[in-house]
Design a protein around this motif. Sequence first.
Motif, short mmCIF file in Angstrom:
data_model
loop_
_atom_site.label_atom_id
_atom_site.label_comp_id
_atom_site.label_asym_id
_atom_site.label_seq_id
_atom_site.Cartn_x
_atom_site.Cartn_y
_atom_site.Cartn_z
N ARG A 104 0.37 104.45 6.67
CA ARG A 104 1.55 103.66 7.03
C ARG A 104 2.66 104.62 7.39
O ARG A 104 2.96 105.55 6.63
N ARG A 105 3.27 104.39 8.56
CA ARG A 105 4.30 105.31 9.05
C ARG A 105 5.52 104.55 9.54
O ARG A 105 5.38 103.48 10.15
N LEU A 106 6.69 105.11 9.30
CA LEU A 106 7.93 104.64 9.92
C LEU A 106 8.39 105.74 10.86
O LEU A 106 8.60 106.88 10.43
N ILE A 107 8.53 105.42 12.12
CA ILE A 107 8.89 106.40 13.13
C ILE A 107 10.30 106.13 13.63
O ILE A 107 10.67 104.98 13.90
N THR A 108 11.08 107.20 13.73
CA THR A 108 12.46 107.09 14.19
C THR A 108 12.69 107.96 15.42
O THR A 108 11.91 108.86 15.72
N THR A 109 13.78 107.68 16.11
CA THR A 109 14.19 108.49 17.25
C THR A 109 15.03 109.67 16.74
O THR A 109 15.25 109.82 15.53
N ASP A 110 15.51 110.50 17.66
CA ASP A 110 16.29 111.68 17.29
C ASP A 110 17.51 111.34 16.45
O ASP A 110 17.91 112.11 15.57
N ASP A 111 18.15 110.20 16.74
CA ASP A 111 19.38 109.84 16.01
C ASP A 111 19.09 109.06 14.73
O ASP A 111 20.01 108.56 14.09
N GLY A 115 13.49 105.63 27.05
CA GLY A 115 14.59 106.29 26.35
C GLY A 115 14.53 106.21 24.84
O GLY A 115 15.52 106.52 24.16
N PHE A 116 13.39 105.82 24.27
CA PHE A 116 13.24 105.73 22.82
C PHE A 116 12.15 106.71 22.37
O PHE A 116 11.07 106.31 21.95
N THR A 117 12.44 107.99 22.45
CA THR A 117 11.43 109.00 22.15
C THR A 117 11.16 109.09 20.66
O THR A 117 12.07 109.37 19.87
N PRO A 118 9.92 108.85 20.21
CA PRO A 118 9.58 109.03 18.80
C PRO A 118 9.78 110.49 18.41
O PRO A 118 9.26 111.40 19.06
#
Length: 234
Positions: free
Chosen positions: A204-211, A169-172
């Motif tokens: 270097r990357r910071l990945i977030t979910t839809d919210d 449930g944690f879709t990038p």
Amino acid sequence: MSRRAMPRHEAVERHIRSRIAGLSPGDPIESDAELCDLFRVSRMTVRQATQRLVAEGAIYRVSGVGTFVGEPQVHRQMGQLRSFTQEMALRGRTVSSKVLAAEVRPGTKEEVAGLRLAPESSVVHLRRIRLAGQEPMAIEDVVLPPFCTWLLDVDLANGSLHQALTDHGFTPARATGTQIAAIAEPDDAALLDLEPGAPLFVERRLITTDDGTPIEQTESRYAGSRFVFHIELS
């Protein structure tokens, strides 16, 4: 609900990618006419399928002679959030990893701030060598929030981290980051089977979910001689 049929040009492109995965640079592949007959499509559809492959350097054309396999560099399409596993699958490459570390440890100030955690929080740290076939392509250091400790029980030598996150449930959904050039220090060189001083791409990357919730902070050190970042600008 029925699944959307794959567009014909995508089917042709996937066929070519799977073909070149088993060939060597300079080997011939099917001509446009042969691909038209094989897939029963127009020459325009075949051209649409091969346009990106030519731009990437995966194949090249010699007028009046034929189409041939290009140099075996791996191209990553910038502007699209794909995992290493997805990128390699698009190019017909078999993916695996060597897990060097899988642990919970105290986060650094930068990691805690990037993941928007409380001060002195712990993080989940994963360190892997990413391979295409048997060739080491990148060293990947990933930190995730402490609620991702369940990842320590996932087979990340053979599986996809992003798929595991999605399944829980944690879709990038979005990534921001930077890229710099570097040289391989002795430790990097040994892990990537390079000479010390060889060029690296460091991303270097910071990945977030839809919210907008940060889910992953990653540093990837790519072997510069094996990985090309493909950019399209309009």
